[in-house]
Scaffold this motif. Structure first.
Motif, PDB file in Angstrom:
ATOM      1  N   LYS A   9      51.206  45.555  46.670  1.00 38.40           N
ATOM      2  CA  LYS A   9      50.483  44.757  45.683  1.00 38.40           C
ATOM      3  C   LYS A   9      49.692  45.672  44.767  1.00 38.40           C
ATOM      4  O   LYS A   9      49.440  46.828  45.083  1.00 38.40           O
ATOM      5  CB  LYS A   9      49.535  43.788  46.389  1.00 38.40           C
ATOM      6  N   HIS A  10      49.289  45.130  43.646  1.00 39.17           N
ATOM      7  CA  HIS A  10      48.453  45.894  42.724  1.00 39.17           C
ATOM      8  C   HIS A  10      47.022  45.906  43.241  1.00 39.17           C
ATOM      9  O   HIS A  10      46.537  44.917  43.776  1.00 39.17           O
ATOM     10  CB  HIS A  10      48.470  45.253  41.334  1.00 39.17           C
ATOM     11  N   SER A  11      46.346  47.023  43.025  1.00 32.63           N
ATOM     12  CA  SER A  11      44.952  47.096  43.455  1.00 32.63           C
ATOM     13  C   SER A  11      44.065  46.403  42.417  1.00 32.63           C
ATOM     14  O   SER A  11      44.433  46.249  41.243  1.00 32.63           O
ATOM     15  CB  SER A  11      44.523  48.552  43.605  1.00 32.63           C
ATOM     16  N   ALA A  12      42.895  45.986  42.836  1.00 34.32           N
ATOM     17  CA  ALA A  12      41.957  45.323  41.933  1.00 34.32           C
ATOM     18  C   ALA A  12      41.542  46.277  40.814  1.00 34.32           C
ATOM     19  O   ALA A  12      41.362  45.871  39.666  1.00 34.32           O
ATOM     20  CB  ALA A  12      40.734  44.852  42.706  1.00 34.32           C
ATOM     21  N   LYS A  13      41.407  47.560  41.131  1.00 35.14           N
ATOM     22  CA  LYS A  13      41.026  48.551  40.131  1.00 35.14           C
ATOM     23  C   LYS A  13      42.104  48.674  39.058  1.00 35.14           C
ATOM     24  O   LYS A  13      41.807  48.756  37.867  1.00 35.14           O
ATOM     25  CB  LYS A  13      40.792  49.897  40.811  1.00 35.14           C
ATOM     26  N   GLU A  14      43.356  48.691  39.470  1.00 36.23           N
ATOM     27  CA  GLU A  14      44.469  48.800  38.528  1.00 36.23           C
ATOM     28  C   GLU A  14      44.527  47.587  37.597  1.00 36.23           C
ATOM     29  O   GLU A  14      44.688  47.721  36.386  1.00 36.23           O
ATOM     30  CB  GLU A  14      45.776  48.940  39.295  1.00 36.23           C
ATOM     31  N   ILE A  15      44.374  46.410  38.162  1.00 40.51           N
ATOM     32  CA  ILE A  15      44.413  45.184  37.360  1.00 40.51           C
ATOM     33  C   ILE A  15      43.238  45.144  36.395  1.00 40.51           C
ATOM     34  O   ILE A  15      43.397  44.803  35.218  1.00 40.51           O
ATOM     35  CB  ILE A  15      44.431  43.945  38.274  1.00 40.51           C
ATOM     36  N   ALA A  16      42.044  45.512  36.862  1.00 46.27           N
ATOM     37  CA  ALA A  16      40.867  45.532  35.998  1.00 46.27           C
ATOM     38  C   ALA A  16      41.047  46.526  34.853  1.00 46.27           C
ATOM     39  O   ALA A  16      40.647  46.268  33.718  1.00 46.27           O
ATOM     40  CB  ALA A  16      39.618  45.868  36.804  1.00 46.27           C
TER      41      ALA A  16
END
Length: 130
Positions: A9-16
């Motif tokens: 899954k994508h990390s929250a940091k990457e999505i942000a």
């Protein structure tokens, strides 16, 4: 199941980071600078008649009114439209990112404009001393 050393899954940091890159105005030049600062009226369109708090839309203005001034009735016509006061939409960008970090003396010394800026700063310091 994910592959070797690959996150599933994508990390929250990457999505942000992707959201920030998509919604931040990073245009260059004088027009970009004016746009990042929000123009004459700023990015918020409406201004509260009671406390001066700014709101980007009438819906968020109503939410502000309900939470801060709930004893008074909400009248959308009382809110001043700062963009109209300054001649229409004052910016073309999507969002504002904070001002760029201040350059160090070493970084300023590398360019002509930076050297001129250093001279101005030194003159201002001398004026303040006397």
């Amino acid at each position: 199941m994910g592959g070797k050393a690959k996150p599933t899954k994508h990390s929250a940091k990457e999505i942000a980071g992707k959201v920030a890159a998509a919604t931040t105005n990073k245009g260059g030049g004088k027009a970009g600078l004016a746009d990042r600062k929000g123009g004459a009226a700023g990015h918020a369109k409406f201004k509260c008649p009671s406390c001066g708090q700014q709101a980007p839309s009438i819906k968020s203005a109503e939410m502000h009114w309900d939470s801060k001034h709930s004893k008074l009735p909400f009248v959308p016509g009382d809110w001043s439209d700062t963009h109209a006061e300054h001649g229409g939409v004052t910016t073309a960008g999507v969002a504002v990112k904070g001002a760029a970090k201040q350059k160090t003396v070493h970084e300023l010394a590398k360019t002509k404009t930076g050297q001129e800026k250093l001279k101005q700063l030194e003159q201002e310091k001398l004026k303040q001393q006397f």
